[in-house]
Structures are given as structure tokens and as C-alpha cells.
Design a protein around this motif. Structure first.
Motif, PDB file in Angstrom:
ATOM      1  N   ARG A  30     -44.780 -79.925 -21.215  1.00 45.48           N
ATOM      2  CA  ARG A  30     -43.541 -80.600 -21.612  1.00 45.48           C
ATOM      3  C   ARG A  30     -42.509 -79.609 -22.146  1.00 45.48           C
ATOM      4  NH1 ARG A  30     -47.207 -84.852 -23.472  1.00 45.48           N
ATOM      5  NH2 ARG A  30     -47.364 -83.779 -25.491  1.00 45.48           N
ATOM      6  N   GLU A  31     -42.970 -78.481 -22.690  1.00 44.25           N
ATOM      7  CA  GLU A  31     -42.068 -77.491 -23.283  1.00 44.25           C
ATOM      8  C   GLU A  31     -42.311 -76.131 -22.631  1.00 44.25           C
ATOM      9  OE1 GLU A  31     -41.801 -77.524 -27.603  1.00 44.25           O
ATOM     10  OE2 GLU A  31     -42.999 -79.367 -27.621  1.00 44.25           O
ATOM     11  N   PRO A  32     -41.757 -75.896 -21.463  1.00 46.75           N
ATOM     12  CA  PRO A  32     -41.981 -74.626 -20.767  1.00 46.75           C
ATOM     13  C   PRO A  32     -41.618 -73.425 -21.637  1.00 46.75           C
ATOM     14  CG  PRO A  32     -40.888 -76.203 -19.331  1.00 46.75           C
ATOM     15  CD  PRO A  32     -40.892 -76.815 -20.703  1.00 46.75           C
ATOM     16  N   GLY A  33     -42.473 -72.420 -21.605  1.00 43.62           N
ATOM     17  CA  GLY A  33     -42.225 -71.205 -22.370  1.00 43.62           C
ATOM     18  C   GLY A  33     -42.717 -71.248 -23.793  1.00 43.62           C
ATOM     19  N   GLU A  78     -59.511 -65.949  -9.712  1.00 46.94           N
ATOM     20  CA  GLU A  78     -58.979 -65.994  -8.349  1.00 46.94           C
ATOM     21  C   GLU A  78     -58.378 -67.361  -8.033  1.00 46.94           C
ATOM     22  OE1 GLU A  78     -60.634 -65.766  -3.735  1.00 46.94           O
ATOM     23  OE2 GLU A  78     -61.901 -65.102  -5.397  1.00 46.94           O
ATOM     24  N   LEU A  79     -59.089 -68.432  -8.393  1.00 44.43           N
ATOM     25  CA  LEU A  79     -58.605 -69.775  -8.075  1.00 44.43           C
ATOM     26  C   LEU A  79     -57.458 -70.195  -8.983  1.00 44.43           C
ATOM     27  CD1 LEU A  79     -61.876 -71.702  -7.190  1.00 44.43           C
ATOM     28  CD2 LEU A  79     -60.334 -70.378  -5.730  1.00 44.43           C
ATOM     29  N   ALA A  80     -57.425 -69.656 -10.209  1.00 43.75           N
ATOM     30  CA  ALA A  80     -56.304 -69.971 -11.105  1.00 43.75           C
ATOM     31  C   ALA A  80     -54.994 -69.429 -10.536  1.00 43.75           C
ATOM     32  CB  ALA A  80     -56.568 -69.385 -12.485  1.00 43.75           C
ATOM     33  N   VAL A  81     -55.033 -68.230  -9.973  1.00 44.08           N
ATOM     34  CA  VAL A  81     -53.833 -67.676  -9.332  1.00 44.08           C
ATOM     35  C   VAL A  81     -53.411 -68.572  -8.165  1.00 44.08           C
ATOM     36  CG1 VAL A  81     -52.955 -65.746  -7.963  1.00 44.08           C
ATOM     37  CG2 VAL A  81     -54.288 -65.306 -10.050  1.00 44.08           C
ATOM     38  N   ARG A  82     -54.368 -68.980  -7.393  1.00 46.19           N
ATOM     39  CA  ARG A  82     -54.083 -69.859  -6.246  1.00 46.19           C
ATOM     40  C   ARG A  82     -53.491 -71.187  -6.703  1.00 46.19           C
ATOM     41  NH1 ARG A  82     -58.804 -70.938  -1.744  1.00 46.19           N
ATOM     42  NH2 ARG A  82     -57.776 -72.572  -0.492  1.00 46.19           N
ATOM     43  N   ALA A  83     -54.029 -71.737  -7.778  1.00 49.51           N
ATOM     44  CA  ALA A  83     -53.519 -73.011  -8.291  1.00 49.51           C
ATOM     45  C   ALA A  83     -52.115 -72.852  -8.860  1.00 49.51           C
ATOM     46  CB  ALA A  83     -54.469 -73.552  -9.354  1.00 49.51           C
ATOM     47  N   ALA A  84     -51.869 -71.762  -9.577  1.00 46.29           N
ATOM     48  CA  ALA A  84     -50.538 -71.533 -10.137  1.00 46.29           C
ATOM     49  C   ALA A  84     -49.498 -71.414  -9.027  1.00 46.29           C
ATOM     50  CB  ALA A  84     -50.537 -70.283 -11.007  1.00 46.29           C
ATOM     51  N   ARG A  85     -49.859 -70.738  -7.956  1.00 41.43           N
ATOM     52  CA  ARG A  85     -48.922 -70.601  -6.826  1.00 41.43           C
ATOM     53  C   ARG A  85     -48.638 -71.935  -6.164  1.00 41.43           C
ATOM     54  NH1 ARG A  85     -51.781 -65.093  -4.383  1.00 41.43           N
ATOM     55  NH2 ARG A  85     -50.738 -63.614  -5.812  1.00 41.43           N
ATOM     56  N   CYS A 100     -49.549 -75.745 -10.063  1.00 42.80           N
ATOM     57  CA  CYS A 100     -50.444 -76.497 -10.948  1.00 42.80           C
ATOM     58  C   CYS A 100     -50.572 -75.800 -12.303  1.00 42.80           C
ATOM     59  CB  CYS A 100     -51.829 -76.616 -10.335  1.00 42.80           C
ATOM     60  SG  CYS A 100     -51.890 -77.518  -8.773  1.00 42.80           S
ATOM     61  N   HIS A 101     -50.457 -76.600 -13.366  1.00 40.68           N
ATOM     62  CA  HIS A 101     -50.755 -76.098 -14.705  1.00 40.68           C
ATOM     63  C   HIS A 101     -52.245 -75.769 -14.789  1.00 40.68           C
ATOM     64  CE1 HIS A 101     -46.746 -77.276 -15.847  1.00 40.68           C
ATOM     65  NE2 HIS A 101     -46.988 -78.530 -15.496  1.00 40.68           N
ATOM     66  N   LEU A 102     -52.614 -74.909 -15.763  1.00 37.78           N
ATOM     67  CA  LEU A 102     -53.970 -74.351 -15.801  1.00 37.78           C
ATOM     68  C   LEU A 102     -54.661 -74.627 -17.126  1.00 37.78           C
ATOM     69  CD1 LEU A 102     -53.078 -70.813 -14.365  1.00 37.78           C
ATOM     70  CD2 LEU A 102     -53.906 -72.795 -13.071  1.00 37.78           C
ATOM     71  N   LEU A 103     -55.835 -75.221 -17.052  1.00 37.57           N
ATOM     72  CA  LEU A 103     -56.710 -75.376 -18.211  1.00 37.57           C
ATOM     73  C   LEU A 103     -57.995 -74.621 -17.891  1.00 37.57           C
ATOM     74  CD1 LEU A 103     -57.376 -76.476 -20.952  1.00 37.57           C
ATOM     75  CD2 LEU A 103     -57.935 -78.678 -19.916  1.00 37.57           C
ATOM     76  N   LEU A 104     -58.135 -73.438 -18.513  1.00 36.15           N
ATOM     77  CA  LEU A 104     -59.197 -72.504 -18.144  1.00 36.15           C
ATOM     78  C   LEU A 104     -60.235 -72.390 -19.250  1.00 36.15           C
ATOM     79  CD1 LEU A 104     -56.955 -69.633 -16.690  1.00 36.15           C
ATOM     80  CD2 LEU A 104     -57.828 -71.675 -15.527  1.00 36.15           C
ATOM     81  N   GLU A 109     -44.551 -66.628 -13.001  1.00 35.26           N
ATOM     82  CA  GLU A 109     -43.709 -66.641 -11.800  1.00 35.26           C
ATOM     83  C   GLU A 109     -43.441 -68.061 -11.319  1.00 35.26           C
ATOM     84  OE1 GLU A 109     -43.739 -64.983  -7.150  1.00 35.26           O
ATOM     85  OE2 GLU A 109     -45.324 -64.397  -8.561  1.00 35.26           O
ATOM     86  N   HIS A 110     -44.446 -68.911 -11.432  1.00 35.90           N
ATOM     87  CA  HIS A 110     -44.313 -70.258 -10.879  1.00 35.90           C
ATOM     88  C   HIS A 110     -44.049 -71.316 -11.941  1.00 35.90           C
ATOM     89  CE1 HIS A 110     -45.390 -68.942  -6.829  1.00 35.90           C
ATOM     90  NE2 HIS A 110     -46.238 -68.117  -7.419  1.00 35.90           N
TER      91      HIS A 110
END
Length: 300
Positions: A262-265, A75-82, A85-89, A109-110
Motif C-alpha cells: 500500500r505504501e511503495p518505498g 531464483e523464483l523471487a526474481v522471476r516473480a518480481a519481474r 508480484c510482491h514477495l513474501l520470502l 526495478e519492478h
């Protein structure tokens, strides 16, 4: 990169926080937790700031490191991505496929990068072993991970979510993180519950390879073990024994996140896509355990 930590429990204290504080390319910006007093205590110990408002932290960082139960993490990862913020889970990304898929969708999406910390895949010696075995022609594999989280009497990791979801969801991700690259994609899974709440999984992989996994969090202390073996006729190899300190491995996960940002995608071995894939396979295994039937992973 400015990184904030979400979570204040034993794993956050032992692994996330010291790794973030020590990384030369990271500014450990602050800590947020569901218990403000615990966040303040951890922040003080690491000489960083405590945030009582999550949105304030998300606005002050480039990425978040999450050490929370899977359902809260998703739940919070979705909130952070919106919030960009990059995600380290941590593994598993979630305990429901829809939640894990929502995390990946939000990240795409973001335009944020994401990594999932599978300990064995970031520990240098173990990671090198997995790389060396990938494509080496192994035909069968066995994982035996018997933990004593609920029988040792003093484990800090005897958390409610582990009690509810068991070894399948706590240790299953580790097993799959090794079996998938070395034996190939899983096509079918069957499961049964044995002594000491041990979950036994039988995987059929593409190309006719197969593997088993025996996983428990409730084994007697004297039976606690971790072993991973791969075979092909007379040939065999075993995973090197893990080291005792996961902080260096988490530092390598931070490296992977930085590279992804640094390298999106760019695809990496333990990215959010892989994290979702593991959740899908665990959901299939959970169905097999509940029904007593062999389950195809195609529908998950």
C-alpha cells in the motif's frame, strides 16, 4: 490481495498455507510446487487451486509466498518480481550475496514490495521485546540456539540444504535478526566449529558492543535450547520463550507485506534490504569459519 504459494514441503504445509487461508485480507489463489502431485494434494487440503505452470500462477496473483530452499527461492523471487508480484520470502533470502542482491534489484526495478519472515521478529511477544530493547544501552549479547534437527530422527526439516549449509545459514539469520537492532551494526566477525557441529560466532558491533552466538542443528535432543540474553553491567534481560505455533507470526508477516504494497518505498524492519544485509553478514561469517580469521564486514 491474491497470493499464491510456491512450495509444498513441511514448512509450506504447516505455516504458509494455513496462514494464507486464514488471513481476512488475502485470497489464497493457488499452489505451485516442483512436485505437481504434492501441489495438488496441498491445494485440495486448503480448498484452493493447484498450478502446474509457474507463469500461469504468477499471472493470476498479486503476490507470492515462497517456502522453498534458499537457492531456489532467490531464483523464483526474481522471476516473480519481474512478473509484478510482491514477495513474501523465508529467511535466508539466499545463501549467496549476489542472489540476494538480485532479488532486491528486481523488486526495486519492478516496484514490488517484499518481506522476509524472521520468526522471532514477527512473533508478537518476541517482537515487542526486541522493540523494547532497541536503544536501551545493552553492551553485550548472547544467543544460544541448539537444535536437534539431525539427531531427533523424525524432524521434517532435515532437508538437504540445511545439511549442506548448516546452522550458520539456518539459525544465523534468527540470531542476527535480534542482535542487529538491539546491539547495532556488525563490524567484524570471527567463527569456529565445535562439538555437535556447533558454530560459535563472535561479533564486534559499532560503538564497542559485542555478542556471541552458539548455533547447532545436530545437538542431542536433551540439550536442545533457545536462549537470547542481553547485558550491560549488572543489568540483563532475556528473550521470552517462543510460542509453539508460528502461524500467527506468519500472519503478521502477511500484514507487513500488505502494508508495504500500500505504501511503495516504505522501509520496514524485515524488508528485502534487511534480508540482503543479513546474507552479507552470514557470508562474512562463512569466510571467517573457513579461514579461521576475523573478517571485516565492510567488504561484504
Amino acid at each position: 490481495m491474491r497470493i499464491g504459494l510456491l512450495g509444498t514441503g513441511p514448512w509450506a504445509q504447516r505455516v504458509h498455507a494455513p496462514a494464507l487461508a486464514a488471513h481476512p485480507e488475502v485470497e489464497f489463489t493457488g499452489v505451485w510446487g516442483r512436485r505437481p502431485a504434492a501441489a495438488a494434494e496441498l491445494a485440495a487440503a486448503q480448498q484452493t487451486a493447484a498450478f502446474e505452470d509457474l507463469d500461469e500462477l504468477l499471472g493470476a496473483v498479486d503476490a507470492v509466498s515462497v517456502a522453498l530452499p534458499p537457492e531456489v527461492q532467490a531464483e523464483l523471487a526474481v522471476r516473480a518480481a519481474r512478473a509484478g508480484c510482491h514477495l513474501l520470502l523465508d529467511k535466508p533470502v539466499a545463501t549467496e550475496v549476489a542472489q540476494a542482491a538480485a532479488v532486491l534489484a528486481a523488486a526495486r526495478e519492478h516496484g514490488v514490495a517484499g518481506q522476509v519472515f524472521f520468526t522471532l521478529r514477527f512473533d508478537p511477544e518476541r517482537a515487542d521485546w526486541v522493540t523494547a530493547q532497541t536503544g536501551a544501552g545493552w553492551t553485550t549479547g548472547r544467543v544460544r540456539w541448539l537444535g536437534s534437527v539431525f539427531t531427533s530422527g523424525d524432524s521434517p526439516y532435515a532437508s538437504p540444504w540445511r545439511r549442506t549449509k548448516g546452522a550458520l545459514w539456518d539459525l544465523g539469520p534468527h540470531a542476527l535478526s535480534v542482535l542487529l537492532p538491539t546491539l547495532g551494526e556488525v563490524e567484524q566477525v570471527s567463527a569456529e566449529l565445535g562439538e555437535h557441529e556447533t558454530v560459535r560466532l563472535d561479533f564486534q558491533h559499532t560503538g564497542g558492543t559485542s555478542s556471541t552466538a552458539e548455533l547447532s542443528l545436530s545437538a542431542p535432543v536433551e540439550l536442545a535450547t533457545l536462549a537470547v540474553d542481553l547485558h550491560d553491567g549488572p543489568r540483563s534481560t532475556s528473550l521470552p520463550s517462543p510460542g509453539g505455533d508460528p502461524v500467527p507470526a506468519f500472519g503478521r508477516a502477511i500484514d507487513a507485506l500488505l502494508a508495504g504494497a500500500r505504501e511503495p518505498g516504505r522501509r520496514t524492519p524485515c524488508d528485502l534490504e534487511f534480508g540482503l544485509h543479513v546474507v552479507r553478514l552470514l557470508a562474512a561469517a562463512e569466510q571467517a569459519l573457513a579461514t579461521g580469521r576475523t573478517v571485516s564486514t565492510a567488504g561484504h
